[in-house]
Design a protein around this motif. Structure first.
Motif, PDB file in Angstrom:
ATOM      1  N   GLN A  14       0.622  -1.361   0.350  1.00  0.00           N
ATOM      2  CA  GLN A  14      -0.159  -0.166  -0.302  1.00  0.00           C
ATOM      3  C   GLN A  14       0.801   1.640  -0.180  1.00  0.00           C
ATOM      4  O   GLN A  14       0.743   2.223  -1.003  1.00  0.00           O
ATOM      5  CB  GLN A  14      -1.047  -0.340   1.671  1.00  0.00           C
ATOM      6  CG  GLN A  14      -1.982  -1.445   1.285  1.00  0.00           C
ATOM      7  CD  GLN A  14      -2.988  -0.930   2.573  1.00  0.00           C
ATOM      8  OE1 GLN A  14      -2.791  -0.009   3.153  1.00  0.00           O
ATOM      9  NE2 GLN A  14      -3.931  -1.412   2.723  1.00  0.00           N
ATOM     10  N   SER A  15       1.659   1.140   0.698  1.00  0.00           N
ATOM     11  CA  SER A  15       2.813   2.067   1.225  1.00  0.00           C
ATOM     12  C   SER A  15       3.360   2.282  -0.446  1.00  0.00           C
ATOM     13  O   SER A  15       3.740   3.768  -0.757  1.00  0.00           O
ATOM     14  CB  SER A  15       3.498   2.337   1.996  1.00  0.00           C
ATOM     15  OG  SER A  15       4.138   1.407   1.461  1.00  0.00           O
ATOM     16  N   HIS A  16       3.804   1.512  -1.001  1.00  0.00           N
ATOM     17  CA  HIS A  16       4.652   1.939  -2.315  1.00  0.00           C
ATOM     18  C   HIS A  16       3.441   2.520  -3.488  1.00  0.00           C
ATOM     19  O   HIS A  16       3.288   3.461  -4.220  1.00  0.00           O
ATOM     20  CB  HIS A  16       4.732   0.589  -3.134  1.00  0.00           C
ATOM     21  CG  HIS A  16       6.048   0.401  -4.279  1.00  0.00           C
ATOM     22  ND1 HIS A  16       5.388   0.685  -5.533  1.00  0.00           N
ATOM     23  CD2 HIS A  16       7.058   0.902  -4.504  1.00  0.00           C
ATOM     24  CE1 HIS A  16       5.817   0.535  -6.551  1.00  0.00           C
ATOM     25  NE2 HIS A  16       6.824   0.575  -6.048  1.00  0.00           N
ATOM     26  N   ARG A  17       2.168   1.709  -3.165  1.00  0.00           N
ATOM     27  CA  ARG A  17       0.847   2.644  -4.278  1.00  0.00           C
ATOM     28  C   ARG A  17       0.954   4.145  -3.766  1.00  0.00           C
ATOM     29  O   ARG A  17       0.684   4.580  -5.448  1.00  0.00           O
ATOM     30  CB  ARG A  17      -0.005   1.243  -4.082  1.00  0.00           C
ATOM     31  CG  ARG A  17      -1.083   1.959  -4.979  1.00  0.00           C
ATOM     32  CD  ARG A  17      -2.742   0.672  -5.107  1.00  0.00           C
ATOM     33  NE  ARG A  17      -3.021   1.395  -3.654  1.00  0.00           N
ATOM     34  CZ  ARG A  17      -2.797   0.310  -2.689  1.00  0.00           C
ATOM     35  NH1 ARG A  17      -2.118  -1.404  -3.193  1.00  0.00           N
ATOM     36  NH2 ARG A  17      -3.736   0.332  -2.020  1.00  0.00           N
ATOM     37  N   TYR A  18       0.421   4.279  -2.624  1.00  0.00           N
ATOM     38  CA  TYR A  18       0.950   5.700  -2.215  1.00  0.00           C
ATOM     39  C   TYR A  18       2.205   6.300  -2.604  1.00  0.00           C
ATOM     40  O   TYR A  18       1.749   7.604  -3.471  1.00  0.00           O
ATOM     41  CB  TYR A  18       0.198   5.938  -0.476  1.00  0.00           C
ATOM     42  CG  TYR A  18      -0.740   4.879  -0.249  1.00  0.00           C
ATOM     43  CD1 TYR A  18      -2.059   5.120  -1.308  1.00  0.00           C
ATOM     44  CD2 TYR A  18      -0.911   4.391   0.851  1.00  0.00           C
ATOM     45  CE1 TYR A  18      -2.852   4.386  -0.372  1.00  0.00           C
ATOM     46  CE2 TYR A  18      -2.495   4.611   1.409  1.00  0.00           C
ATOM     47  CZ  TYR A  18      -3.011   3.317   0.964  1.00  0.00           C
ATOM     48  OH  TYR A  18      -4.092   2.893   0.957  1.00  0.00           O
ATOM     49  N   HIS A  19       3.075   6.317  -2.418  1.00  0.00           N
ATOM     50  CA  HIS A  19       4.389   6.704  -2.836  1.00  0.00           C
ATOM     51  C   HIS A  19       4.072   6.628  -4.563  1.00  0.00           C
ATOM     52  O   HIS A  19       4.229   8.202  -4.834  1.00  0.00           O
ATOM     53  CB  HIS A  19       5.683   5.829  -2.625  1.00  0.00           C
ATOM     54  CG  HIS A  19       6.426   6.702  -2.858  1.00  0.00           C
ATOM     55  ND1 HIS A  19       7.574   7.896  -2.090  1.00  0.00           N
ATOM     56  CD2 HIS A  19       7.841   6.775  -4.185  1.00  0.00           C
ATOM     57  CE1 HIS A  19       8.208   8.331  -3.221  1.00  0.00           C
ATOM     58  NE2 HIS A  19       8.536   7.163  -3.714  1.00  0.00           N
ATOM     59  N   THR A  20       3.664   6.055  -5.242  1.00  0.00           N
ATOM     60  CA  THR A  20       3.932   5.803  -6.782  1.00  0.00           C
ATOM     61  C   THR A  20       2.466   7.201  -7.136  1.00  0.00           C
ATOM     62  O   THR A  20       2.473   8.276  -7.992  1.00  0.00           O
ATOM     63  CB  THR A  20       3.456   4.187  -7.235  1.00  0.00           C
ATOM     64  OG1 THR A  20       4.232   3.578  -6.878  1.00  0.00           O
ATOM     65  CG2 THR A  20       3.361   4.792  -8.948  1.00  0.00           C
ATOM     66  N   GLU A  21       1.308   6.796  -6.520  1.00  0.00           N
ATOM     67  CA  GLU A  21       0.215   7.956  -6.909  1.00  0.00           C
ATOM     68  C   GLU A  21       0.934   9.416  -6.604  1.00  0.00           C
ATOM     69  O   GLU A  21       0.555  10.180  -7.053  1.00  0.00           O
ATOM     70  CB  GLU A  21      -1.370   7.217  -5.774  1.00  0.00           C
ATOM     71  CG  GLU A  21      -1.721   6.069  -6.256  1.00  0.00           C
ATOM     72  CD  GLU A  21      -2.754   5.861  -5.758  1.00  0.00           C
ATOM     73  OE1 GLU A  21      -3.361   6.066  -4.773  1.00  0.00           O
ATOM     74  OE2 GLU A  21      -3.479   4.996  -5.709  1.00  0.00           O
ATOM     75  N   LEU A  22       2.061   9.380  -5.107  1.00  0.00           N
ATOM     76  CA  LEU A  22       2.170  10.964  -4.601  1.00  0.00           C
ATOM     77  C   LEU A  22       3.150  11.522  -6.283  1.00  0.00           C
ATOM     78  O   LEU A  22       2.413  12.816  -5.855  1.00  0.00           O
ATOM     79  CB  LEU A  22       2.809  11.022  -3.465  1.00  0.00           C
ATOM     80  CG  LEU A  22       3.167  11.814  -3.285  1.00  0.00           C
ATOM     81  CD1 LEU A  22       1.629  13.061  -2.357  1.00  0.00           C
ATOM     82  CD2 LEU A  22       3.324  11.700  -1.973  1.00  0.00           C
ATOM     83  N   LEU A  23       3.889  10.389  -5.905  1.00  0.00           N
ATOM     84  CA  LEU A  23       4.886  11.076  -7.260  1.00  0.00           C
ATOM     85  C   LEU A  23       3.945  11.176  -8.626  1.00  0.00           C
ATOM     86  O   LEU A  23       4.262  12.603  -9.433  1.00  0.00           O
ATOM     87  CB  LEU A  23       5.337  10.227  -8.244  1.00  0.00           C
ATOM     88  CG  LEU A  23       6.855   9.859  -6.657  1.00  0.00           C
ATOM     89  CD1 LEU A  23       7.455   8.269  -7.245  1.00  0.00           C
ATOM     90  CD2 LEU A  23       7.461  11.125  -6.189  1.00  0.00           C
ATOM     91  N   ASP A  24       2.782  10.597  -9.005  1.00  0.00           N
ATOM     92  CA  ASP A  24       2.125  11.068 -10.155  1.00  0.00           C
ATOM     93  C   ASP A  24       1.519  12.739  -9.777  1.00  0.00           C
ATOM     94  O   ASP A  24       1.613  13.150 -11.066  1.00  0.00           O
ATOM     95  CB  ASP A  24       1.034  10.037 -10.360  1.00  0.00           C
ATOM     96  CG  ASP A  24       1.859   8.640 -11.030  1.00  0.00           C
ATOM     97  OD1 ASP A  24       2.646   8.421 -11.259  1.00  0.00           O
ATOM     98  OD2 ASP A  24       0.869   7.685 -10.524  1.00  0.00           O
ATOM     99  N   PHE A  25       0.891  12.214  -8.920  1.00  0.00           N
ATOM    100  CA  PHE A  25       0.013  13.707  -8.463  1.00  0.00           C
ATOM    101  C   PHE A  25       0.875  14.989  -8.396  1.00  0.00           C
ATOM    102  O   PHE A  25       0.143  15.892  -8.877  1.00  0.00           O
ATOM    103  CB  PHE A  25      -0.628  13.878  -7.585  1.00  0.00           C
ATOM    104  CG  PHE A  25      -1.318  14.873  -6.146  1.00  0.00           C
ATOM    105  CD1 PHE A  25      -2.568  15.091  -6.734  1.00  0.00           C
ATOM    106  CD2 PHE A  25      -0.487  15.433  -5.617  1.00  0.00           C
ATOM    107  CE1 PHE A  25      -2.536  16.203  -6.678  1.00  0.00           C
ATOM    108  CE2 PHE A  25      -1.211  16.914  -5.274  1.00  0.00           C
ATOM    109  CZ  PHE A  25      -2.176  16.957  -5.625  1.00  0.00           C
ATOM    110  N   LYS A  26       2.073  14.909  -7.953  1.00  0.00           N
ATOM    111  CA  LYS A  26       3.087  15.802  -8.351  1.00  0.00           C
ATOM    112  C   LYS A  26       4.078  16.031  -8.968  1.00  0.00           C
ATOM    113  O   LYS A  26       3.330  17.066  -9.385  1.00  0.00           O
ATOM    114  CB  LYS A  26       4.816  15.103  -7.144  1.00  0.00           C
ATOM    115  CG  LYS A  26       5.697  16.131  -7.139  1.00  0.00           C
ATOM    116  CD  LYS A  26       6.485  16.329  -6.368  1.00  0.00           C
ATOM    117  CE  LYS A  26       8.009  16.750  -5.819  1.00  0.00           C
ATOM    118  NZ  LYS A  26       9.455  16.732  -5.701  1.00  0.00           N
TER     119      LYS A  26
END
Length: 405
Positions: A46-58
């Motif tokens: 989950q943290s990896h997915r959130y990190h990936t989504e955060l990078l995409d949002f950034k």
């Protein structure tokens, strides 16, 4: 022999039970550890997915911010271009205004309501039997010998900001003294040694504080040759012009003026019941005889005795008027809108009938903060002392000679 056998059997059973107990405990702990590992794997996923989504949002927001910056730069350049064009248009308007006559043309002196003084006609051999009224004639003397008229505004100087949005400040034409009236009523005024002293002072500190024997009303006071002339009016009472000696600190004269107590001379500044102006030619009073009177009236008063010498109807409307001043016997009425815009001199009246509409330009004041609460002309300096939304402003004027008609 039998007891020993029983003891050995009991001990064997005890070791076997303990072994089963510890084995069950180890199985339980192992299962708990496996469950914790599963949850840690799930949290890691989950943290990896959130990190990936955060990078995409950034990345998405960074792109949007870059777009906004580009749009802001384009908008800023457009605004700069618009400001340049507005400045160019204002300069062109100022030029056109100096070449255009006012829409409200100059008024003739034949609109005199009351005129004087009178003198006895010199005897020219007329019969002594003529009626007495024929021995008198009206004296149409020139009120003013000054022959200057405003042709434009040469420069503007914003001195400082002190006090209330409405007030009045002026300089004595016969000295360097500056006087500040803060607000629209009170019994206090502040005296400075010069305009420079006033500009350098923080607020009104460093001034001479003068307390008058009665309250002044509105922004219609004026100062000339060491005397203060101000309007006194209490609630629902008559209007009174008071002459105050600034040197001795005493009232030298006062005169009642026949106007209604609730009438105001300027529609946009209802606090000003009447407006006084003094120059080398005399003392002038701008007023409205009644609240139903649509026009501004002008009275010439004797500076020494405060006697009324002549009265005119200027034909300049009170509606949308914010202030007025007198220069060489010519009244300049300044107009505006309730939502403050550019002030403009739209109506003028010359008591000597020496100004024609073709030579009287429609003058606009530079756009500043709000609307003028007062405008006081100084004949020695050829400039106006203005109070605009708490700012003290000096307008330096260009003058030209009136056409004799």
């Amino acid at each position: 022999m039998k007891p020993v056998f029983v003891l050995l059997v009991s001990t064997a059973w005890t070791f076997t039970g303990a072994q089963y107990y510890y084995q069950g405990l180890m199985d339980y702990l192992e299962n708990r550890l496996l469950a914790i590992e599963d949850r840690m794997l799930l949290w890691h996923d989950q943290s990896h997915r959130y990190h990936t989504e955060l990078l995409d949002f950034k990345k998405l927001t960074a792109g949007a911010m870059d777009g906004l910056r580009n749009q802001h730069s384009v908008m800023f350049k457009d605004l700069e271009g618009a400001a340049v064009r507005v400045d160019r248009v204002e300069r062109e308007m100022d030029y056109v205004e100096t070449q255009t006559s006012p829409r409200a043309c100059a008024n003739k002196a034949d609109k005199v309501v009351e005129q004087g003084p009178w003198r006895l006609k010199e005897s020219r051999g007329e019969d002594e039997g003529e009626e007495e009224e024929e021995d008198w004639e009206e004296l149409h003397s020139t009120v003013s010998d000054c022959v200057e008229i405003i042709s434009g505004i040469r420069s503007v100087k914003i001195l400082k900001r002190v006090g209330s949005p409405k007030g009045m400040w002026t300089r004595d034409p016969r000295s360097s003294e500056v006087y500040v009236f803060n607000g629209t009523s009170g019994d206090n005024l502040y005296q400075f040694g010069s305009v420079r002293d006033f500009s350098r002072s923080p607020g009104v500190t460093g001034s001479r504080h003068i307390r008058l024997p009665s309250d002044w009303r509105g922004a219609g006071s004026t100062v000339y040759d060491g005397y203060l002339y101000y309007i006194q009016q209490e609630d629902d009472t008559d209007v009174q012009v008071v002459k105050y000696d600034l040197l001795t600190g005493s009232v030298t004269d006062a005169a009642m003026f026949p106007v209604e107590s609730h009438a105001t001379v300027y529609n946009l500044n209802p606090e000003t019941v009447a407006d006084l102006a003094a120059d080398d030619e005399g003392l002038w009073l701008l007023y409205a005889p009644s609240d139903s009177e649509p026009n501004i009236h002008l009275a010439k008063m004797d500076r020494a005795s405060l006697d009324i010498e002549q009265i005119w109807d200027t034909r300049c409307p009170r509606e949308n008027a914010e202030a007025a001043f007198v220069v060489c016997g010519t009244v300049y009425v300044v107009y505006n809108t309730r939502l403050a815009s550019r002030s403009r001199i739209q109506c003028l009246f010359d008591v000597n009938d020496m100004v024609i509409s073709e030579e009287a330009p429609l003058i606009y004041f530079p756009r500043r903060y709000g609307a003028h609460a007062s405008l006081k002309y100084n004949p020695e300096e050829k400039q106006l002392y203005a109070w605009d939304d708490g700012y003290q402003i000096i307008y330096r004027l260009n003058m030209k000679t009136k056409l004799l008609v």
